[in-house]
Design an enzyme around this catalytic site. Structure first.
Site, PDB file in Angstrom:
ATOM      1  N   ARG A  88       0.848  -1.210   0.000  1.00 24.99           N
ATOM      2  CA  ARG A  88       0.000   0.000   0.000  1.00 24.99           C
ATOM      3  C   ARG A  88       0.872   1.244   0.000  1.00 24.99           C
ATOM      4  O   ARG A  88       0.476   2.303  -0.493  1.00 24.99           O
ATOM      5  CB  ARG A  88      -0.984   0.012   1.175  1.00 24.99           C
ATOM      6  N   TYR A  95     -17.089  15.724 -16.115  1.00 22.87           N
ATOM      7  CA  TYR A  95     -17.312  14.338 -15.711  1.00 22.87           C
ATOM      8  C   TYR A  95     -18.164  14.308 -14.428  1.00 22.87           C
ATOM      9  O   TYR A  95     -17.828  14.965 -13.435  1.00 22.87           O
ATOM     10  CB  TYR A  95     -15.976  13.621 -15.481  1.00 22.87           C
ATOM     11  N   ASP A 130      -8.109  17.257 -16.800  1.00 23.13           N
ATOM     12  CA  ASP A 130      -8.489  15.853 -16.974  1.00 23.13           C
ATOM     13  C   ASP A 130      -8.208  15.530 -18.440  1.00 23.13           C
ATOM     14  O   ASP A 130      -8.924  15.972 -19.331  1.00 23.13           O
ATOM     15  CB  ASP A 130      -9.971  15.668 -16.616  1.00 23.13           C
ATOM     16  N   LYS A 189      -9.660   3.993 -19.358  1.00 22.10           N
ATOM     17  CA  LYS A 189     -10.044   4.298 -20.731  1.00 22.10           C
ATOM     18  C   LYS A 189      -8.900   3.969 -21.703  1.00 22.10           C
ATOM     19  O   LYS A 189      -8.579   2.819 -21.863  1.00 22.10           O
ATOM     20  CB  LYS A 189     -10.501   5.761 -20.820  1.00 22.10           C
TER      21      LYS A 189
END
Ligand SMILES: *Cc1c(COP(=O)(O)O)cnc(C)c1O
Length: 372
Positions: free
Chosen positions: A47, A99, A170, A195
């Site tokens: 992590r 978005y 973005d 994407k």
């Protein structure tokens, strides 16, 4: 790792960077499913410390965007980490067409932390310049999704800003192959790696790329504390996706241009939006700084929502599915998506993939030609 010179073209960098170079090592960074490591090196716990695939993914993305990359579990976990840097009462500017997840984050921040938010159409350059002077976060998306408006990024980014503010782009729809906002002076870019980077609709991941290493450190800390760490398999797949991204983007945006032209001529469609179309309202400004125009095409069908739904359901090659940026073409009636009811009911968004253009057009034309 990374003996490739940073001066090679992005297409070469995406293929060559981030590979092991020691004798006898595999050519590709291996998938290492591990939460913890034998103590004594820089890796202890996954992590906090990078797994090999995530380290290689960050090296490749950082190089192609021109900054320091920090990978996350999804695009939204990147956005959450970036907004989490804001203080109580911060002022934010968001695109009108933005978005929806990002809008949701900011609405929650307005309630919990007293943020105030102004929404501006990305095409209104002077309004953005004016607002940039006293905003703490300037959040841009271009091309916008799903309306495909184009922001004059170089001009807005060059505007004077409040010291200590963050300007984030973005860059998911454009990809770093078409525009590199950090080189224009943006503080950070974000991607939903779900994407175009992943490119096969089989993973969720995100990445931030910061110009200032101090912001990258802050984001790494946020990732560690929130647990928004990317999965090992996802990073392995996303790295594999980067290797073919240039080919996929080139093929799918050539298809997008072709489909946009053919849709423009079809009697049952109108309001076709694609920034590559010379007649598109965003084309002129896009041409000043974009190297390609992406692979999303939006259009409206004559008639009602029922006909638009019928088109989606009767297609055979273009799949009826949300999301974008994959090798396979997908279509969606955006007003059917919760929170997007304000969009025209007959508006369809196609994420154009890499199939043969004649097959795509035959599929679409057959659906459109059927009587409603
Ligand atoms: C998908 C998407 C996001 C969110 O990314 P996830 O990986 O789904 O969390 C953010 N911005 C844009 C433009 C997107 O298309």
């Amino acid at each position: 790792m990374d003996e490739v010179e940073a001066t090679v073209s992005p297409a070469t960098w995406l293929i060559s960077a981030g590979r092991p170079s020691e004798v006898g090592q595999p050519l590709n960074t291996p998938l290492v499913p591990a939460s913890n490591y034998v103590l004594g090196s820089s890796r202890a716990y996954s992590r906090d410390d990078a797994t090999p695939a995530w380290e290689a993914f960050e090296a490749v993305v950082g190089g192609v965007e021109g900054g320091e990359a920090v990978a996350f579990a999804s695009g939204m976990s990147v956005a959450a980490a970036l907004f989490d840097t804001l203080k109580v009462g911060a002022s934010i500017v968001l695109p009108t067409d933005c978005y929806a997840g990002v809008v949701g984050l900011v609405e929650q921040g307005a309630i919990r932390r007293g943020w105030n938010c102004t929404r501006l159409p990305v095409v209104d350059t002077s309004a953005w310049i004016k607002r940039a002077e006293n905003a703490d976060m300037i959040w841009l998306e271009s091309p916008t999704n799903p309306l495909l408006d184009i922001a004059d990024l170089p001009t807005i980014i060059a505007a004077s800003r409040k010291p200590g503010s963050l300007l984030v782009v973005d860059n998911t729809l454009a990809t770093p192959l078409n525009q590199q906002p950090l080189a224009m002076g943006a503080d950070a870019v974000m991607h939903s790696a779900t994407k175009y980077m992943g490119g096969h609709s089989d993973l969720l991941a995100g990445v931030a790329v910061a110009r200032d290493p101090a912001l990258a450190s802050e984001l790494r800390k946020a990732r560690e504390l929130s647990g928004g760490t990317p999965g090992t398999l996802e990073m392995f797949l996303a790295l594999r996706g980067l290797r073919t991204m240039s080919l996929r983007v080139r093929a799918s945006q050539a298809n997008a241009m072709d489909l946009a032209l053919r849709l423009t001529d079809h009697p049952r469609t109108h309001s076709v939006r694609y920034p590559g179309l010379p007649s598109d309202t965003g084309h002129k400004v896009a041409s000043t700084f974009m190297r390609g125009f992406g692979a999303v095409v939006t259009f409206e069908v004559q008639g009602d929502a029922a006909f638009a739904d019928h088109v989606c359901h009767s297609l055979k090659i273009i799949r009826h599915a949300t999301s974008l940026g994959a090798v396979e073409s997908t279509i969606e009636r955006r007003a059917a998506v919760p929170g997007q009811e304000h969009l025209p009911p007959g508006l369809l968004r196609i994420s154009v993939g890499c199939e043969d253009i004649e097959d795509l057009w035959r599929d679409l034309k057959r659906s459109l030609d059927q009587a409603s």
